[in-house]
Design an enzyme around this catalytic site. Structure first.
Site, PDB file in Angstrom:
ATOM      1  N   ASP A 181      -7.641   0.041  -8.166  1.00 20.23           N
ATOM      2  CA  ASP A 181      -7.043   0.027  -6.838  1.00 20.23           C
ATOM      3  C   ASP A 181      -5.637   0.624  -6.913  1.00 20.23           C
ATOM      4  O   ASP A 181      -5.187   1.000  -7.993  1.00 20.23           O
ATOM      5  CB  ASP A 181      -7.021  -1.431  -6.334  1.00 20.23           C
ATOM      6  CG  ASP A 181      -7.467  -1.536  -4.887  1.00 20.23           C
ATOM      7  OD1 ASP A 181      -7.107  -0.638  -4.111  1.00 20.23           O
ATOM      8  OD2 ASP A 181      -8.153  -2.510  -4.546  1.00 20.23           O
ATOM      9  N   ASP A 228     -10.926  -0.182   3.813  1.00 13.62           N
ATOM     10  CA  ASP A 228     -12.006  -1.144   3.541  1.00 13.62           C
ATOM     11  C   ASP A 228     -13.011  -1.250   4.685  1.00 13.62           C
ATOM     12  O   ASP A 228     -12.655  -1.213   5.862  1.00 13.62           O
ATOM     13  CB  ASP A 228     -11.420  -2.542   3.306  1.00 13.62           C
ATOM     14  CG  ASP A 228     -10.629  -2.615   2.012  1.00 13.62           C
ATOM     15  OD1 ASP A 228     -10.461  -1.576   1.353  1.00 13.62           O
ATOM     16  OD2 ASP A 228     -10.184  -3.719   1.671  1.00 13.62           O
TER      17      ASP A 228
HETATM   18  C1  GLA Z   1      -8.374  -3.443  -1.647  1.00 14.10           C
HETATM   19  C2  GLA Z   1      -9.707  -2.768  -1.950  1.00 14.10           C
HETATM   20  C3  GLA Z   1     -10.834  -3.764  -1.734  1.00 14.10           C
HETATM   21  C4  GLA Z   1     -10.612  -4.992  -2.610  1.00 14.10           C
HETATM   22  C5  GLA Z   1      -9.252  -5.600  -2.313  1.00 14.10           C
HETATM   23  C6  GLA Z   1      -8.896  -6.713  -3.276  1.00 14.10           C
HETATM   24  O1  GLA Z   1      -8.263  -3.731  -0.301  1.00 14.10           O
HETATM   25  O2  GLA Z   1      -9.892  -1.630  -1.147  1.00 14.10           O
HETATM   26  O3  GLA Z   1     -12.073  -3.158  -2.027  1.00 14.10           O
HETATM   27  O4  GLA Z   1     -10.700  -4.619  -3.962  1.00 14.10           O
HETATM   28  O5  GLA Z   1      -8.217  -4.621  -2.415  1.00 14.10           O
HETATM   29  O6  GLA Z   1      -7.645  -7.268  -2.994  1.00 14.10           O
END
Ligand code: GLA
Length: 628
Positions: A186, A273
């Protein structure tokens, strides 16, 4: 040292500037092919199901169900731990410490921690194990969801759990020592902690001058972001001599990653997301649907994990759940379940376990579906399979019933011969000639495999084989945002603010059956429904699996904004020039370009602007095809 530097500089000066020509034929396929992702990875991940409330029991329960239900045998193998596993970074030796309160098997008798017992158990079940980290010093949870459980603990330094400054050490720990097979990296730590952030001013975290401005490509240091991910890639190669790893980039479409991830890792998020609602699913789908040339065996577009089982994709919304699944398979998305399988009713297990649809996702040709019809109401996706058959999915994006017409032209089949369809949900077969009318319920996706008389009988159009076409250089000089992505209500924003402005770069990139800016291909008034549209000053690599001839009709697309710059089109095979056009001007009719390519492994198509121009011209490789 200094003397050597001066000597080298002097030599370079006499030899002239040694700037490599990015359009020089490379003679080899350059997209990412390390790691273990010749097919889109499949599995399960904890985030959509549990957020950071993941623990060993929940993880192992899902793993057990994946094996016992037969999903593992169908390909779901990677069991991934997302955010929430870490306790702190040990300050004596820099080693990461696992949160043993939630992962008790990680507590070793000597007081240290290790995920090895857990990965051993997963491996013994025939599964693979995935871990999660961040490219910065801090995690997404720390920055965005600090009210969620299981945040790292301790001093500011102990809570720096991300890879930044520890790439070598962490990758060696996670892969060599702990035995993981996949890492999702990430990027919140390089996005969200400017010195002005209250989390920084209050002393919770160290400032990290953001490399990513998620609302502005211009204010993002794209090259620096890419370099950080390349360092992780190098460490993965070093620590996995057997090549059995998956490198998953999670930059949510920022930093122009949709253009370069194909050269750096195995799968890459193309959007923010996903949420368990229809509008968000469309948004995430749209973030990949016009990028088929940027996905290949070894490196896939990732519209995010499945949300089947939750919200508008739960057992009361099976039509939408089936759509979500069918669409992810059509675009070759990694199929990562994000659901607490302990609660899964049989109907949902059936969706996730549909072998015919899984087979589309896992088709070895690796061709992401191409949009044959593109609108805000209905999309028609077509995907050429290794068997020569085609899959077709017709999506009703709206909440009202719709009648759609599927034509032979959408499928590049002849209209005067029968076309046979097999419905992948029911197995029912039917056939039509020319066109057929289909009724779609709200949010329904009809999905079929099809057989017909191919318009190009003895070969493939390049736009039918995007998995084998790599825009090594796509001609984009100034990254721009793609405007065609569904904008819904963000669940956490509603109508506050001015509406979502997606900021995913890649606009102007190479396209199958369309110009780089989404127009119909057209040269000197002649329209083409088939071809590759790309900007001038580009180099396409095409894998050749035994075809004998390349042919196309080339020219500057009518949509070009500048009419002054002539473009030369050249065709190379394994690095050798086979054919070259004269410089072609805007408005000149398309010129045939073809050559015998017998025995060649790699074809390269180079379009070079003959005079400098601030505005790169769209050029068209119309009807570009490989034939026997
Ligand atoms: C980000 C990522 C998600 C998840 C969260 C965890 O938003 O895009 O897929 O991994 O972090 O905190």
């Amino acid at each position: 040292m200094r003397g050597t530097a001066i000597l080298v500089a002097a030599l370079l000066a006499t030899a002239g500037p040694a700037v490599a020509d990015p359009l020089a034929p490379a003679g080899r396929w350059s997209a990412y092919s390390h790691g273990a992702a010749t097919l889109p990875p499949m599995g399960w991940n904890s985030w959509n199901a549990f957020n950071s409330g993941i623990d060993e029991e929940k993880l192992m329960a899902s793993a057990r169900i994946i094996v016992d239900s037969g999903l593992a045998a169908k390909g779901y193998r990677y069991i991934g731990i997302d955010d929430g596993w870490w306790l702190r970074r040990n300050q004596q030796d820099g080693r990461m410490v696992v949160r043993t309160a939630t992962f008790p098997s990680a507590a070793l008798p000597d007081g240290t921690t290790s995920f090895r017992p857990l990965t051993d158990r997963l491996h013994a079940m025939g599964l693979k194990a995935g871990i999660y980290s961040d490219i910065g010093r801090n995690s997404c949870g720390q920055v965005y969801t600090s009210s969620f459980p299981n945040q790292p603990e301790g001093t500011v330094a102990e809570r720096e759990v991300g890879l930044y400054g520890h790439v070598e050490q962490d990758i060696a720990l996670y892969f060599r020592e702990w035995g993981f097979d996949l890492i999702k990296v990430d990027a919140c730590g390089i996005r969200a902690l400017p010195a002005t952030n209250p989390l920084v001013t209050s002393g919770q975290y160290r400032a990290f001058e953001p490399l990513i401005d998620a609302d502005s490509l211009g204010r993002t240091d794209i090259a620096a972001v890419r370099r950080l991910y390349e360092q992780v890639g190098a460490a993965l190669l070093k620590n996995n001599p057997d090549g059995d790893f998956v490198f998953s980039l999670c930059l949510w479409g920022s930093a122009n990653v949709r253009a370069w991830a194909k050269d750096v890792g195995n799968m890459s998020r193309t959007s923010e997301d996903i949420s368990p609602n229809w509008s968000r699913m469309l948004h995430n789908l749209d973030s990949v649907s016009r990028r088929p040339l940027y996905a290949h065996p070894g490196s896939w577009n990732d519209p995010d994990m499945l949300f089947i089982g939750s919200g508008e994709f739960d057992a009361d919304h099976l039509v939408a759940a089936r759509s979500h699944f069918a669409l992810w398979a059509m675009v070759n998305a990694p199929l990562i379940i994000g659901y607490d399988l302990r609660q899964a009713p049989p109907a949902l297990m059936e969706v996730l376990g549909n072998s015919r649809i899984i087979a589309l996702d896992q088709d070895p040709a690796g061709n992401q579906a191409v949009l044959a019809f593109d609108s805000d109401d209905v999309d028609i996706f077509v995907k050429t399979l290794s068997s020569g058959e085609k899959a077709v999915a017709i999506l009703n994006r709206t909440s009202t019933p719709i009648e759609a017409t599927l034509t032979a032209q959408h499928l590049k089949y002849r209209a005067d011969a029968d076309i046979a369809l097999t419905d992948l949900w029911t197995g029912a077969t039917s056939s039509f000639r020319g066109e057929t009318k289909l009724r779609l319920a709200p949010r329904q996706t009809l999905i079929f495999t099809s057989r017909g008389a191919r318009r190009l009988a003895d070969g493939l159009y390049l736009s039918e084989m995007p998995g084998s076409v790599n825009p090594a250089v796509d001609g984009v000089t100034a990254p721009e945002i793609e405007p065609l992505i569904h904008r819904g209500l963000l669940p956490w924003m509603g109508t506050r603010g001015t509406g979502e402005r997606a900021h995913y770069g890649g606009w102007g990139g190479a396209q199958a059956d369309s110009t780089p800016y989404g127009q119909q291909l057209s040269v000197a008034g002649q329209r083409f429904d088939t071809g590759i549209g790309v900007l001038a000053n580009s180099r396409l690599e095409v894998r050749n699996a035994g075809y004998r001839r390349f042919s196309a009709e080339v020219g500057i697309d009518d949509s070009a904004r500048t009419r002054k710059t002539p473009v030369t089109f050249a065709l190379y095979a394994d690095g050798k020039l086979l054919a070259r056009s004269r410089p072609l001007h805007w408005g000149e009719p398309p010129e045939p370009l073809s050559a015998d390519i017998t025995g060649a492994k790699l074809i390269e198509l180079i379009a070079r602007a003959e005079t400098p121009s601030d505005v790169p011209s769209p050029v068209t490789w119309a009807n570009a095809a490989l034939t026997r």
